[in-house]
Write a protein that holds these residues in place. Structure first.
Motif, mmCIF file in Angstrom:
data_model
loop_
_atom_site.group_PDB
_atom_site.id
_atom_site.type_symbol
_atom_site.label_atom_id
_atom_site.label_comp_id
_atom_site.label_asym_id
_atom_site.label_seq_id
_atom_site.Cartn_x
_atom_site.Cartn_y
_atom_site.Cartn_z
ATOM 1 N N ALA A 224 -7.062 0.505 -1.614
ATOM 2 C CA ALA A 224 -8.180 -0.415 -1.777
ATOM 3 C C ALA A 224 -9.459 0.397 -1.870
ATOM 4 O O ALA A 224 -9.639 1.378 -1.128
ATOM 5 N N TRP A 225 -10.344 -0.005 -2.791
ATOM 6 C CA TRP A 225 -11.584 0.719 -3.052
ATOM 7 C C TRP A 225 -12.741 -0.269 -3.107
ATOM 8 O O TRP A 225 -12.580 -1.416 -3.533
ATOM 9 N N ALA A 226 -13.911 0.221 -2.702
ATOM 10 C CA ALA A 226 -15.139 -0.564 -2.818
ATOM 11 C C ALA A 226 -16.104 0.198 -3.715
ATOM 12 O O ALA A 226 -16.292 1.414 -3.552
ATOM 13 N N ARG A 227 -16.716 -0.525 -4.644
ATOM 14 C CA ARG A 227 -17.676 0.112 -5.549
ATOM 15 C C ARG A 227 -19.073 -0.006 -4.968
ATOM 16 O O ARG A 227 -19.604 -1.107 -4.791
ATOM 17 N N GLY A 228 -19.683 1.134 -4.660
ATOM 18 C CA GLY A 228 -21.044 1.164 -4.183
ATOM 19 C C GLY A 228 -22.021 1.472 -5.296
ATOM 20 O O GLY A 228 -21.636 1.556 -6.474
ATOM 21 N N PRO A 229 -23.283 1.673 -4.984
ATOM 22 C CA PRO A 229 -24.271 1.931 -6.032
ATOM 23 C C PRO A 229 -24.011 3.203 -6.825
ATOM 24 O O PRO A 229 -24.369 3.272 -8.001
ATOM 25 N N HIS A 230 -23.373 4.209 -6.193
ATOM 26 C CA HIS A 230 -23.248 5.507 -6.849
ATOM 27 C C HIS A 230 -21.811 5.995 -6.988
ATOM 28 O O HIS A 230 -21.546 6.859 -7.831
ATOM 29 N N ARG A 231 -20.901 5.476 -6.205
ATOM 30 C CA ARG A 231 -19.527 5.970 -6.271
ATOM 31 C C ARG A 231 -18.562 4.951 -5.655
ATOM 32 O O ARG A 231 -18.976 3.955 -5.056
ATOM 33 N N TRP A 232 -17.262 5.264 -5.790
ATOM 34 C CA TRP A 232 -16.223 4.471 -5.167
ATOM 35 C C TRP A 232 -15.951 4.998 -3.760
ATOM 36 O O TRP A 232 -15.965 6.206 -3.533
ATOM 37 N N THR A 233 -15.656 4.105 -2.845
ATOM 38 C CA THR A 233 -15.262 4.471 -1.490
ATOM 39 C C THR A 233 -13.860 3.954 -1.233
ATOM 40 O O THR A 233 -13.598 2.754 -1.393
ATOM 41 N N GLN A 234 -12.950 4.851 -0.846
ATOM 42 C CA GLN A 234 -11.580 4.438 -0.577
ATOM 43 C C GLN A 234 -11.508 3.813 0.807
ATOM 44 O O GLN A 234 -11.896 4.417 1.812
ATOM 45 N N LEU A 235 -10.982 2.607 0.867
ATOM 46 C CA LEU A 235 -10.918 1.850 2.114
ATOM 47 C C LEU A 235 -9.560 1.944 2.784
ATOM 48 O O LEU A 235 -9.463 1.865 4.008
ATOM 49 N N LEU A 236 -8.526 2.099 1.988
ATOM 50 C CA LEU A 236 -7.169 2.073 2.528
ATOM 51 C C LEU A 236 -6.251 2.793 1.548
ATOM 52 O O LEU A 236 -6.500 2.803 0.339
ATOM 53 N N GLY A 237 -5.182 3.401 2.095
ATOM 54 C CA GLY A 237 -4.150 3.980 1.246
ATOM 55 C C GLY A 237 -4.317 5.447 0.916
ATOM 56 O O GLY A 237 -3.814 5.903 -0.106
ATOM 57 N N GLU A 238 -4.986 6.204 1.777
ATOM 58 C CA GLU A 238 -5.142 7.631 1.515
ATOM 59 C C GLU A 238 -3.797 8.341 1.671
ATOM 60 O O GLU A 238 -3.038 8.073 2.598
ATOM 61 N N LYS A 239 -3.539 9.285 0.762
ATOM 62 C CA LYS A 239 -2.283 10.016 0.778
ATOM 63 C C LYS A 239 -2.335 11.168 1.773
ATOM 64 O O LYS A 239 -3.394 11.674 2.121
ATOM 65 N N GLU A 240 -1.136 11.578 2.200
ATOM 66 C CA GLU A 240 -1.052 12.746 3.060
ATOM 67 C C GLU A 240 -1.390 14.006 2.266
ATOM 68 O O GLU A 240 -1.151 14.070 1.051
ATOM 69 N N GLN A 241 -1.908 14.993 2.957
ATOM 70 C CA GLN A 241 -2.254 16.253 2.333
ATOM 71 C C GLN A 241 -1.169 17.285 2.641
ATOM 72 O O GLN A 241 -0.390 17.125 3.578
ATOM 73 N N GLY A 242 -1.135 18.348 1.834
ATOM 74 C CA GLY A 242 -0.193 19.425 2.093
ATOM 75 C C GLY A 242 1.041 19.328 1.224
ATOM 76 O O GLY A 242 1.072 18.605 0.215
ATOM 77 N N PRO A 243 2.110 20.058 1.589
ATOM 78 C CA PRO A 243 3.324 20.122 0.758
ATOM 79 C C PRO A 243 3.993 18.766 0.561
ATOM 80 O O PRO A 243 4.665 18.547 -0.443
ATOM 81 N N ASP A 244 3.853 17.862 1.530
ATOM 82 C CA ASP A 244 4.521 16.556 1.445
ATOM 83 C C ASP A 244 3.590 15.451 0.960
ATOM 84 O O ASP A 244 3.788 14.277 1.267
ATOM 85 N N ALA A 245 2.572 15.852 0.174
ATOM 86 C CA ALA A 245 1.592 14.860 -0.265
ATOM 87 C C ALA A 245 2.224 13.770 -1.115
ATOM 88 O O ALA A 245 1.768 12.628 -1.111
ATOM 89 N N GLY A 246 3.291 14.092 -1.872
ATOM 90 C CA GLY A 246 3.901 13.097 -2.742
ATOM 91 C C GLY A 246 5.046 12.344 -2.110
ATOM 92 O O GLY A 246 5.670 11.515 -2.781
#
Length: 496
Positions: A384-406
């Motif tokens: 989920a994303w919200a559109r602000g005046p200058h950019r998008w802000t991710q609200l939910l659903g961030e992926k894991e980082q590192g070797p197991d990101a996918g």
């Protein structure tokens, strides 16, 4: 949720046919492009044959004027000498000729007024009943190839005129009473009427939608045609548009390139979305799901999950549960149960119906300060994303980082307890986007795509535009794409 190797992409854009375009076999072309003579009559201003009396009267008056001017010139010349006589003859001839032409033009104009439809020679005028006889000068039927260009106001550009279909192709329906006298062409049976002011698209014209946007680098396989799955599947693309309260909603979903270009391995669109509202229309309810590519029936799982999520949230809202107290755990647990029951009914394994999903509830009316509290819950990498005046802000659903990101560790129907919930505030002129990773990944990873979608989704777009936008072309990005965008009213109250 696509982990396909590089080398997949989707193919040709399909041209959009105008709603009033009807394919017709080509007919014989007219012999010439200029005006032709209407059957049984002459063109306006051409009165040879049928108006000999008027033409002769004008000629007699004109030549009489010429001779009278010559005599006056000769008499004046005799009195002024040989040079004066010559000048008088020339001036007299010119004056007489012009006078004759003026008289003939006036006579012809009166003739036209009498013989045009509704004139004295054509029977009663409009409003006095149908004409008893048609005039030999009646115009050709509207839009016919033989109609003089510029005489009638046509709805088809001159370069688009085509010959009419064969007489035995389709039965003709009778027009209104007196249509023949007014030059109205009967409409073929079953053909929709054209609204006033709208032009008909010519048969055979090549009409295509614009190309999709290119994000970072185009794919070399973008020109390959789509293939069909072996089994009947949901449509490869879907789109929707609605206004609920003061919210504008657009939704679109398209199959990914990796699922439709392989002749032997073409698969269905594994994304799904659902939009709805509560009974009182005080809340908009949205759900988006993404079936996992290595799950055999994830397309069915995604469709069942979105339907269950929307219905569960609607039921709580209709029971009077406040937005802040909506039970996200029970909502996603019920969705997991529906997905599992669907698989059991068809004797599928639970592992073949894995999907991730996100849902949101947005009030259709704002608080006095213009803000509104939004309920969001999701599992997996749908975002989920919200559109602000200058950019998008991710609200939910961030992926894991590192070797197991996918790698996904939470999904339905196995781990519904892993659902996350957030409450956010959405102000005037903002937009909320629920999307699968086919769109969410480019928003997060490609600055060019981030800026492009921020610019183009500043105001509500059409459903077809949204479908075109998420059909972007990008190298090695082959997953299905789905986005549901919700716009709040603009801060200045102007048009959106």
């Amino acid at each position: 949720m696509n982990q396909d190797p590089p080398g997949h992409d989707y193919g040709h854009e399909q041209g959009y046919a105008y709603p009033y375009d009807r394919a017709r076999p080509p007919g014989p072309k007219p012999a010439r492009r200029g005006p032709s003579r209407p059957p049984g009559g002459q063109l306006p201003g051409d009165h040879r044959g049928t108006s000999v009396g008027h033409w002769r009267s004008a000629g007699v008056i004109g030549w009489s004027t010429v001779l009278l001017a010559l005599l006056v010139g000769i008499l004046g010349g005799i009195m002024a000498g040989p040079y004066g006589a010559t000048a008088g003859m020339v001036v007299g001839a010119i004056a007489g000729f012009l006078a004759g032409e003026v008289i003939m033009a006036v006579t012809s104009r009166k003739q036209d007024e009498q013989t045009m439809p509704g004139g004295a020679a054509d029977g009663p005028r409009q409003g006095a009943g149908p004409a008893t006889a048609s005039s030999p000068h009646a115009p050709a039927p509207r839009n016919s190839p033989s109609a003089p260009v510029g005489w009638h106001d046509t709805i088809i550009p001159a370069g688009w005129r085509t010959a009419p279909p064969p007489a035995d192709e389709r039965p003709l329906t009778a027009g209104p009473p007196g249509a023949e006298g007014r030059g109205v062409t009967p409409r073929p049976a079953g053909e929709p009427a054209i609204p006033a002011g709208r032009k008909r698209v010519p048969s055979g014209a090549a009409w295509h939608c614009p190309p999709p946007p290119v994000m970072y680098q185009p794919s070399r396989l973008a020109e390959l045609p789509w293939r069909l799955p072996r089994q009947p599947a949901p449509p490869g693309m879907a789109a929707d548009s609605a206004r609920v309260g003061d919210l504008e909603v657009r939704a679109a979903s398209v199959v990914g390139p990796g699922h439709r270009i392989d002749e032997s391995g073409a698969g269905p669109r594994q994304d799904s979305y659902r939009i709805g509202r509560d009974a009182a229309a005080r809340h908009l309810v949205v759900a988006v799901a993404d079936g996992m590519s290595d799950s055999g029936h994830s397309d069915a799982a995604a469709a069942v999950a979105t339907l269950s999520l929307v219905n569960s949230l609607r039921r709580q809202l209709d029971e009077g549960v406040p937005l802040i107290h909506l039970d996200h755990g029970s909502v996603f647990l019920e969705a997991a149960q529906h997905v599992h029951a669907h698989a059991k009914q068809r004797q599928w394994s639970a592992d073949s119906v894995r999907t991730v999903a996100v849902a949101a509830v947005v009030p259709t009316g704002a608080a006095p300060n213009g803000d509104r509290d939004v309920w969001i819950a999701g599992i997996g990498d749908t975002s989920a994303w919200a559109r602000g005046p200058h950019r998008w802000t991710q609200l939910l659903g961030e992926k894991e980082q590192g070797p197991d990101a996918g790698r996904l560790r939470t999904y339905l129907p196995h781990t519904p307890e892993a659902v996350e919930r957030r409450h956010v505030s959405l102000g005037l002129g903002q937009a909320l986007v629920l999307t699968t990773d086919g769109v969410g990944d480019v928003l997060a990873d490609l600055p060019q795509a981030h800026d492009w979608f921020h610019h183009h989704w500043a105001v509500p777009v059409t459903a077809l535009d949204l479908l075109l936008h998420i059909s972007y072309d990008s190298h090695q990005r082959n997953d299905d794409r789905t986005a549901v965008v919700v716009w709040t009213p603009s801060a200045d109250g102007g048009p959106r």
